[in-house]
Scaffold this motif. Sequence first.
Motif, mmCIF file in Angstrom:
data_model
loop_
_atom_site.group_PDB
_atom_site.id
_atom_site.type_symbol
_atom_site.label_atom_id
_atom_site.label_comp_id
_atom_site.label_asym_id
_atom_site.label_seq_id
_atom_site.Cartn_x
_atom_site.Cartn_y
_atom_site.Cartn_z
ATOM 1 N N HIS A 114 2.218 3.341 5.011
ATOM 2 C CA HIS A 114 1.759 1.949 5.085
ATOM 3 C C HIS A 114 1.516 1.538 6.534
ATOM 4 O O HIS A 114 0.523 0.874 6.852
ATOM 5 N N MET A 117 -1.616 3.236 7.865
ATOM 6 C CA MET A 117 -2.800 2.620 7.257
ATOM 7 C C MET A 117 -3.141 1.289 7.931
ATOM 8 O O MET A 117 -4.319 0.995 8.195
ATOM 9 N N GLN A 171 -0.117 -3.528 0.582
ATOM 10 C CA GLN A 171 -0.380 -2.425 -0.345
ATOM 11 C C GLN A 171 0.767 -1.420 -0.255
ATOM 12 O O GLN A 171 1.488 -1.367 0.737
ATOM 13 N N VAL A 173 1.878 2.744 -1.519
ATOM 14 C CA VAL A 173 1.595 3.997 -2.207
ATOM 15 C C VAL A 173 2.577 4.171 -3.360
ATOM 16 O O VAL A 173 3.677 3.614 -3.356
ATOM 17 N N VAL A 181 -6.837 2.818 -7.488
ATOM 18 C CA VAL A 181 -6.295 1.607 -6.866
ATOM 19 C C VAL A 181 -5.826 0.714 -8.002
ATOM 20 O O VAL A 181 -6.589 0.430 -8.931
ATOM 21 N N LEU A 363 -1.570 2.037 -4.359
ATOM 22 C CA LEU A 363 -2.441 3.187 -4.149
ATOM 23 C C LEU A 363 -1.735 4.429 -4.689
ATOM 24 O O LEU A 363 -0.893 5.023 -4.011
ATOM 25 N N SER A 365 -0.808 8.143 -5.288
ATOM 26 C CA SER A 365 -0.975 9.107 -4.191
ATOM 27 C C SER A 365 -0.417 10.492 -4.488
ATOM 28 O O SER A 365 -0.176 11.264 -3.561
ATOM 29 N N GLY A 404 -6.459 3.976 2.072
ATOM 30 C CA GLY A 404 -5.661 2.792 2.380
ATOM 31 C C GLY A 404 -6.238 1.982 3.522
ATOM 32 O O GLY A 404 -6.218 0.745 3.491
#
Length: 420
Positions: A114, A117, A171, A173, A181, A363, A365, A404
């Motif tokens: 995160h 990103m 957001q 993962v 998404v 997201l 992953s 991301g």
Amino acid sequence: MSTAPSTAATAHTLAADHDHPAVLALYEELHRHPELSHAEHTTAARVAKELRALGVEVTENVGGTGVVGVLENGPGRTVLARADMDALPVQEATGLAYASRVDGLMHACGHDMHTAMLIGAAQALARGRQHWSGTVLFVFQPAEETGEGALAMRDDGLLKRFPCPDVLLAQHVSAGPAGLVAHVEGPVLAASTSLDVVINGRGGHGSRPDTTIDPIVIGAAVVGRVQSIVAREIAPRQSAVVTVGRFHSGTANNVIPATAELGLSVRSASGELQDQIVTAIRRIVTGECAAAGTLAEPEIRIVKSMPATVNDPRTARRIAQTHREMFGAARIIDPGAAMGSEDFSELAVRPDGTSIPYHYWFLPSTLAPVWDAAPGTSLEEKFAQVPSAHSPHFAPDPAVLGQGVAAMTGAVLTELDQRT
């Protein structure tokens, strides 16, 4: 006649300009060097350095180790984009080349990803200033895992010392096939409460239980009885979970101990439901102790609490539409609310107590070979079989980093484009 590019097209243009090799290297570096909640000193210093290199105004030590970057670019809305930074006390078992070098610590929840990103999105937005107007706050939050970081930043003046945002974005993962998404309108994450319980019995020799008040027997009754709360006191249409995750008592096989300690976790979709369940737990613990004739009242203490995360529906729809245009409609899913918890929504409470709209999306992953090899045919069956957050085997696909960056860039641009 020329027409202005869409927000999705602009987001693709900007995101393509971020320094992906540097963002990947940053992610791997953060993963190798995890730091626990409230101790994210090296991570925070690196974040501040990266932001300053982009011309972002940086303030460190907000709410402890939090970092706030302000990127002003003319008139318009203010959008807050948040990433969390802390790791977990988990021994990594992924076998990655960039696995944790700190014994007993691991980024088992993807906060390193995160952070990287959001640095990538900051690069994209800083380099593409000619494409947008307004103000972006880049918030790097400490102590999400303990549920304390967001409130600490808010209490340290996040919404007073810096431009007050019109909307907040975040957001995360997750497990699931990489490339999707996940957007949810309304409730997306549960409220949670952690309780510590101490049962005060009377200890003695294991051969003479009649002279004791056995706290293990009382605790066992509590463990069984609290499971009836969801089954018999909560309406079937409502979602709730009561978990006893810790039960410690005694030191020897032939000794009845004087105390027993239990750790409970409660999750549900609302604060009202949380209050109902916690009240029921207090009633059950107190009642079982009274039935056993304990000489002292039990000790029941709330040690951590996080509110439910409830996405603003209009904001969720706008950002999901931008992501459909960016990634393709087939990649946008709505998995419904989850029972995990977050403190992100604490950042959205203004000093006067009113709430700022926000949107929080996922997201997926999981690496393709891991997902394909998982037993099951449906999304739900496979999801239950792959490593998820907080697992020592949780290893997000690094390819999701670029997605991301693009997803956050697109979301920020979408919200900057809105009229206030």
